[in-house]
Design a protein around this motif. Structure first.
Motif, PDB file in Angstrom:
ATOM      1  N   GLU A  51      35.416  44.570  30.787  1.00 52.51           N
ATOM      2  CA  GLU A  51      35.176  44.600  29.315  1.00 52.51           C
ATOM      3  C   GLU A  51      36.212  43.835  28.532  1.00 52.51           C
ATOM      4  N   THR A  52      37.345  43.463  29.286  1.00 56.68           N
ATOM      5  CA  THR A  52      38.470  42.597  28.430  1.00 56.68           C
ATOM      6  C   THR A  52      38.664  41.451  29.553  1.00 56.68           C
ATOM      7  N   PHE A  53      37.852  41.065  30.364  1.00 51.31           N
ATOM      8  CA  PHE A  53      38.365  40.113  31.156  1.00 51.31           C
ATOM      9  C   PHE A  53      38.279  38.756  30.576  1.00 51.31           C
ATOM     10  N   THR A  54      39.515  38.132  30.903  1.00 53.42           N
ATOM     11  CA  THR A  54      39.534  36.614  30.212  1.00 53.42           C
ATOM     12  C   THR A  54      39.526  35.377  31.240  1.00 53.42           C
ATOM     13  N   HIS A  55      39.531  33.884  30.671  1.00 52.67           N
ATOM     14  CA  HIS A  55      39.820  33.154  31.657  1.00 52.67           C
ATOM     15  C   HIS A  55      41.081  33.206  32.399  1.00 52.67           C
ATOM     16  N   LYS A  56      41.949  33.597  31.507  1.00 52.47           N
ATOM     17  CA  LYS A  56      43.616  33.744  31.956  1.00 52.47           C
ATOM     18  C   LYS A  56      43.513  34.851  33.186  1.00 52.47           C
ATOM     19  N   ASP A  57      42.725  36.065  33.043  1.00 48.76           N
ATOM     20  CA  ASP A  57      42.790  36.982  34.065  1.00 48.76           C
ATOM     21  C   ASP A  57      42.001  36.508  35.280  1.00 48.76           C
ATOM     22  N   ALA A  58      41.059  35.507  34.880  1.00 49.55           N
ATOM     23  CA  ALA A  58      40.309  34.963  36.303  1.00 49.55           C
ATOM     24  C   ALA A  58      41.056  33.997  37.178  1.00 49.55           C
ATOM     25  N   GLU A  59      42.039  33.281  36.228  1.00 50.66           N
ATOM     26  CA  GLU A  59      42.945  32.488  37.028  1.00 50.66           C
ATOM     27  C   GLU A  59      43.957  33.309  37.861  1.00 50.66           C
ATOM     28  N   TYR A  60      44.443  34.468  37.482  1.00 49.74           N
ATOM     29  CA  TYR A  60      45.437  35.338  37.971  1.00 49.74           C
ATOM     30  C   TYR A  60      44.863  36.019  39.281  1.00 49.74           C
ATOM     31  N   VAL A  61      43.375  36.412  38.949  1.00 48.07           N
ATOM     32  CA  VAL A  61      42.920  37.146  40.271  1.00 48.07           C
ATOM     33  C   VAL A  61      42.534  36.240  41.389  1.00 48.07           C
ATOM     34  N   THR A  62      42.041  35.141  40.783  1.00 50.52           N
ATOM     35  CA  THR A  62      41.687  33.851  42.047  1.00 50.52           C
ATOM     36  C   THR A  62      43.012  33.378  42.647  1.00 50.52           C
ATOM     37  N   THR A  63      44.052  33.067  41.924  1.00 48.10           N
ATOM     38  CA  THR A  63      45.409  32.813  42.644  1.00 48.10           C
ATOM     39  C   THR A  63      45.949  33.860  43.621  1.00 48.10           C
ATOM     40  N   LEU A  64      45.788  35.092  43.029  1.00 49.16           N
ATOM     41  CA  LEU A  64      46.280  36.193  43.911  1.00 49.16           C
ATOM     42  C   LEU A  64      45.371  36.421  45.112  1.00 49.16           C
ATOM     43  N   LEU A  65      44.104  36.338  45.051  1.00 55.21           N
ATOM     44  CA  LEU A  65      43.412  36.476  46.301  1.00 55.21           C
ATOM     45  C   LEU A  65      43.597  35.356  47.363  1.00 55.21           C
ATOM     46  N   ALA A  66      43.423  34.129  46.825  1.00 56.81           N
ATOM     47  CA  ALA A  66      43.627  32.974  47.650  1.00 56.81           C
ATOM     48  C   ALA A  66      45.034  32.908  48.240  1.00 56.81           C
ATOM     49  N   GLY A  67      45.996  33.646  47.711  1.00 59.10           N
ATOM     50  CA  GLY A  67      47.492  33.688  48.141  1.00 59.10           C
ATOM     51  C   GLY A  67      47.439  34.564  49.220  1.00 59.10           C
ATOM     52  N   HIS A  68      46.363  35.493  49.518  1.00 60.42           N
ATOM     53  CA  HIS A  68      46.446  36.270  50.666  1.00 60.42           C
ATOM     54  C   HIS A  68      45.507  35.944  51.588  1.00 60.42           C
ATOM     55  N   GLY A  69      44.944  34.892  51.381  1.00 55.26           N
ATOM     56  CA  GLY A  69      43.856  34.159  52.242  1.00 55.26           C
ATOM     57  C   GLY A  69      42.497  35.037  52.184  1.00 55.26           C
ATOM     58  N   LEU A  70      42.385  35.488  50.946  1.00 59.09           N
ATOM     59  CA  LEU A  70      41.045  36.534  50.640  1.00 59.09           C
ATOM     60  C   LEU A  70      40.036  35.871  49.529  1.00 59.09           C
ATOM     61  N   THR A  71      38.779  36.304  49.798  1.00 57.24           N
ATOM     62  CA  THR A  71      37.890  36.024  48.952  1.00 57.24           C
ATOM     63  C   THR A  71      37.332  37.283  48.338  1.00 57.24           C
ATOM     64  N   MET A  72      36.821  37.044  46.985  1.00 55.47           N
ATOM     65  CA  MET A  72      36.175  38.392  46.288  1.00 55.47           C
ATOM     66  C   MET A  72      34.537  38.216  46.763  1.00 55.47           C
ATOM     67  N   SER A  73      34.142  39.351  47.324  1.00 55.01           N
ATOM     68  CA  SER A  73      32.539  39.199  47.741  1.00 55.01           C
ATOM     69  C   SER A  73      31.800  39.500  46.656  1.00 55.01           C
ATOM     70  N   SER A  74      32.090  40.705  45.921  1.00 53.34           N
ATOM     71  CA  SER A  74      31.417  40.919  44.783  1.00 53.34           C
ATOM     72  C   SER A  74      32.132  41.702  43.991  1.00 53.34           C
ATOM     73  N   ILE A  75      31.763  42.201  42.627  1.00 50.63           N
ATOM     74  CA  ILE A  75      32.369  43.075  41.557  1.00 50.63           C
ATOM     75  C   ILE A  75      31.318  44.327  41.873  1.00 50.63           C
ATOM     76  N   ALA A  76      32.045  45.370  41.783  1.00 54.37           N
ATOM     77  CA  ALA A  76      31.295  46.784  41.969  1.00 54.37           C
ATOM     78  C   ALA A  76      31.331  47.565  40.830  1.00 54.37           C
ATOM     79  N   PHE A  77      30.264  48.065  40.326  1.00 51.10           N
ATOM     80  CA  PHE A  77      30.158  49.183  39.168  1.00 51.10           C
ATOM     81  C   PHE A  77      28.807  49.800  39.530  1.00 51.10           C
ATOM     82  N   TYR A  78      28.966  50.842  40.069  1.00 50.38           N
ATOM     83  CA  TYR A  78      27.957  51.549  40.662  1.00 50.38           C
ATOM     84  C   TYR A  78      27.733  52.605  39.620  1.00 50.38           C
ATOM     85  N   ASP A  79      26.556  52.874  38.811  1.00 49.19           N
ATOM     86  CA  ASP A  79      26.412  53.932  37.698  1.00 49.19           C
ATOM     87  C   ASP A  79      25.080  53.966  37.351  1.00 49.19           C
TER      88      ASP A  79
END
Length: 306
Positions: A51-79
């Protein structure tokens, strides 16, 4: 096909901590939990504040996962997108929309959720309401280049009598979902206790499955004989305690993972197989959860083409 897991099994750890451990354990992807932060709720977590996610947040998460050799497969919100309380339903629908926006910023192709159900109404009445509720969400997802995927979890604990609380539990309902522009996040465990062969069920629909979950199930036939298919009726203080089956990590239950993975490959599935850890035996502490994820990894990794 890559192997990942849903992060909600480690709700008290940050995404950075989970990414570091996942990489060290050999996992290649994370299905990132993005429930609103409303305190302790079972099987949920907030590893991404949609709900508060920004371009800056996206850059952080993308860099974080790439640094560990990971990809994000999906965003999960099951309700429950058909919650009987109009204000709660609107909030759930709005959060799905926020997850779609976050996925678009991250370049993630899918957002997972449930159809849900209003337990005071018939299945047919719920289907008509879902067609109205999901139309703007599907349109928004399409505009953002994201697919909305629905997990086929029965969610029997949402219904006062243990009937299905998420109207996505059978191939008949999958076909209805597909007609709305929705896709399937396939989880074989739920089909087993519903009496559906998961391997036969998945084969005709693989082209509508961009993401799949790996969860196993252990069935106790003698208890089913006592309680029946719908589970405990006289004494059931926990609505989720059906009484004759329980979830397990892959390799410790009934699912034939060798045949299932083979069917996915044969049908052309090349997405992420994401472990959803809800095993009560390998739960309760973080160490046990990690052990459960290691058991799942040792079961599934040899079946996947490198």
């Amino acid at each position: 096909m890559k192997l990942g897991f849903l992060t909600s099994c480690l709700p008290d750890r940050s995404l950075a901590e989970i990414a570091a451990w996942a990489s060290s354990a050999g996992y290649e992807a994370l299905e990132v939990a993005a429930w609103p932060d409303r305190g302790q709720r079972p099987f949920t977590a907030t590893h991404l504040a949609a709900e508060t996610f920004t371009h800056k947040d996206a850059e952080y998460v993308t860099t974080l996962l790439a640094g560990h050799g990971l990809t994000m497969s999906s965003i999960a919100f099951y309700d429950n997108n058909l919650h009987p309380d109009p204000m709660e339903r609107a909030a759930v629908n709005a959060h799905v929309r926020a997850c779609i926006d976050a996925a678009a910023l991250l370049g993630v192709g899918t957002v997972g959720t449930f159809i849900g159900r209003d337990p005071s109404k018939t299945v047919v009445e719920n289907l008509r309401e879902a067609e109205t509720a999901f139309a703007p969400l599907v349109d928004h997802a399409g505009e953002k280049g994201v697919k909305l995927i629905i997990e086929n979890c029965v969610m029997e604990g949402w219904h006062p009598d243990g009937y299905p609380g998420n109207l996505a539990y059978s191939p008949e309902l999958w076909e209805w979902m597909f007609s709305l522009g929705l896709y399937l996040n396939f989880d074989p465990s739920h089909l087993v206790w519903m009496g559906i062969d998961p391997i036969a069920a998945v084969k005709p629909y693989i082209d509508r499955i961009p993401h799949a979950q790996a969860k196993d199930i252990e069935v106790f036939a003698d208890r089913r004989t006592r309680y029946g298919y719908l589970g405990k009726a006289v004494a059931r203080p926990d609505p989720w305690d059906v009484g004759w089956w329980r979830y397990r990590v892959p390799g410790l239950g009934e699912v034939d993972w060798r045949r299932l993975v083979d069917a996915l490959y044969e049908g052309g599935f090349d997405g992420v197989l994401s472990v959803e850890h809800e095993d009560p035996v390998w739960g309760g502490t973080e160490d046990r959860v990690r052990t459960g994820l290691e058991v799942a990894y040792s079961t599934l990794r040899p079946l996947l083409v490198a």
